[in-house]
Design an enzyme around this catalytic site. Structure first.
Site, PDB file in Angstrom:
ATOM      1  N   ALA A  87       0.871  -1.179   0.000  1.00  0.00           N
ATOM      2  CA  ALA A  87       0.000   0.000   0.000  1.00  0.00           C
ATOM      3  C   ALA A  87       0.909   1.230   0.000  1.00  0.00           C
ATOM      4  O   ALA A  87       2.073   1.157   0.421  1.00  0.00           O
ATOM      5  CB  ALA A  87      -0.879  -0.014   1.242  1.00  0.00           C
TER       6      ALA A  87
ATOM      7  N   GLY B 269       0.804  -4.957   0.910  1.00  0.00           N
ATOM      8  CA  GLY B 269      -0.364  -5.023   0.023  1.00  0.00           C
ATOM      9  C   GLY B 269      -0.064  -5.719  -1.292  1.00  0.00           C
ATOM     10  O   GLY B 269      -0.975  -6.266  -1.923  1.00  0.00           O
TER      11      GLY B 269
ATOM     12  N   GLU C 116      -0.521  -9.256  -0.573  1.00  0.00           N
ATOM     13  CA  GLU C 116      -1.962  -9.465  -0.377  1.00  0.00           C
ATOM     14  C   GLU C 116      -2.702  -9.434  -1.712  1.00  0.00           C
ATOM     15  O   GLU C 116      -3.663 -10.182  -1.926  1.00  0.00           O
ATOM     16  CB  GLU C 116      -2.499  -8.389   0.568  1.00  0.00           C
ATOM     17  CG  GLU C 116      -1.960  -8.578   1.988  1.00  0.00           C
ATOM     18  CD  GLU C 116      -2.181  -7.371   2.884  1.00  0.00           C
ATOM     19  OE1 GLU C 116      -1.969  -6.227   2.416  1.00  0.00           O
ATOM     20  OE2 GLU C 116      -2.567  -7.547   4.045  1.00  0.00           O
TER      21      GLU C 116
ATOM     22  N   GLU D 126       4.672  -4.981   7.280  1.00  0.00           N
ATOM     23  CA  GLU D 126       3.947  -3.875   7.920  1.00  0.00           C
ATOM     24  C   GLU D 126       4.400  -3.619   9.351  1.00  0.00           C
ATOM     25  O   GLU D 126       4.364  -2.494   9.831  1.00  0.00           O
ATOM     26  CB  GLU D 126       2.429  -4.146   7.894  1.00  0.00           C
ATOM     27  CG  GLU D 126       1.791  -4.083   6.512  1.00  0.00           C
ATOM     28  CD  GLU D 126       1.820  -5.403   5.750  1.00  0.00           C
ATOM     29  OE1 GLU D 126       2.579  -6.330   6.154  1.00  0.00           O
ATOM     30  OE2 GLU D 126       1.091  -5.516   4.756  1.00  0.00           O
TER      31      GLU D 126
END
Ligand code: CAA
Length: 297
Positions: free
Chosen positions: A103, A146, A149, A169
């Site tokens: 992200a 992300g 993911e 993260e």
């Protein structure tokens, strides 16, 4: 499914290096010159083979960090391909250096709790899991946070030998928020997921393949993972689209239900395929020793 609409700009054709311009991919040629940004700023789309759509994340300066506009574009493109009967499988890739580095930390840095909670931050990421057509992730380079993911939300993952997965993260004071703890735990088990989530350690494609997260690591070479993913997508695109959709739905149900419920659901889907023309055609073609001619109905 309601998908967010990106702003529309003019149609542009991406300039792709000539070494990538035209490459043999099994029985088909990938004509990367046909790659188009269409109305997109952060992704490229193309049709490298019959029935196959290719989406390439294209934010190279930020290693394909998944900012909100990029994800909106990805959802839009996937939604359009899902509604397009001429597309029967989708390949999702990034660059050689990065599938996606997570992200967008710069976008997230100053956000407050009320904003992310009320705004359902990252919730739109899961829209892609309701796409009916198979999505194959072709992962080279970093697939972190992300990015990992995103790969996990695809149906099949192929990795290049350069692939680096991870949920880092914890290193920036948070935890995965795009499904990492849940999808990884289901695929590779609690102990490994716990280790990766709490230490932030990266892991290789080989490890991911040994754990069953990745189908396989492909051979070396620039673009190889995309070629093999397009080849696989072509094979899938050559089947009955209705049976492929049912197969995807059945496998995904294994992650959502008890074994008993899943088996019943699979059997019901299997039964329902006897209402399709493709079941009649497929079985008749077998008996008549010829190739089936799918009507996808
Ligand atoms: N968000 C925003 N920008 C990012 C980014 C990210 N996730 N990852 C890389 N970039 C940017 C860098 O800031 C840099 O931009 P500038 O040139 O403007 O400084 C550019 O991409 C190139 O990155 P580096 O210079 O850092 O490249 P490197 O080769 O030295 O390192 C890397 C590569 C190891 C991937 C490193 O960039 C990195 O650690 N990135 C962050 C990885 C990460 O923590 N991802 C998780 C994000 S949080 C998340 O994803 C939450 C969730 O679950 C949804």
């Amino acid at each position: 499914m309601s998908l967010l609409r990106p702003s529309v700009s003019s149609l542009r054709t991406a300039s792709i290096s000539s070494s990538f311009a035209r490459q043999r991919v099994g029985r088909v040629f990938l004509n990367f010159r046909q790659m188009s940004t269409d109305q997109y700023e952060y992704i490229l789309t193309s049709r490298p083979a019959d029935g196959v759509a290719l989406i390439t994340l294209n934010r190279p300066k930020a290693l394909n960090a998944l900012c909100t506009p990029l994800f909106n574009e990805l959802n839009k493109a996937l939604g359009d391909f899902d509604n397009d009967d001429s597309v029967r499988a989708v390949v999702l890739t990034g660059s050689e250096r990065a599938f996606a580095a997570g992200a967008d930390i710069k976008e997230m840095k100053d956000k407050e709790y009320a904003e992310v909670y009320k705004g359902k931050f990252l919730e739109s990421w899961t829209l892609m899991t309701s796409i009916r057509k198979p999505i194959i992730a072709a992962v080279s380079g970093y697939a972190l946070g992300g990015g990992c993911e995103l790969a996990l939300m695809c149906d099949i993952i192929l990795a290049s030998p350069t692939a680096v997965f991870g949920q880092p993260e914890i290193n920036i004071g948070v935890i995965p928020g795009g499904g990492g703890t849940q999808r990884l735990a289901r695929v590779i088990g609690k102990s490994r997921t716990m280790e990766l989530t709490l230490t932030g350690r990266n892991f290789s494609g080989e490890e991911a393949a040994a754990w069953g997260m990745v189908s396989r690591v492909v051979g070396q070479g620039e673009g190889q993972v995309v070629k093999e993913a397009v080849d696989m997508a072509s094979v899938i695109a050559g089947k009955s689209a209705i049976a492929v959709q049912a197969g995807k739905e059945a496998v995904n149900t294994a992650y959502e239900s008890t074994l008993d419920e899943g088996l019943r659901f699979e059997r019901r889907l299997f039964h329902s395929l006897f209402a399709t023309k493709d079941q009649k055609e497929g079985m008749t073609a077998f008996v008549e020793k010829r190739k089936p001619n799918w009507s996808h109905s």
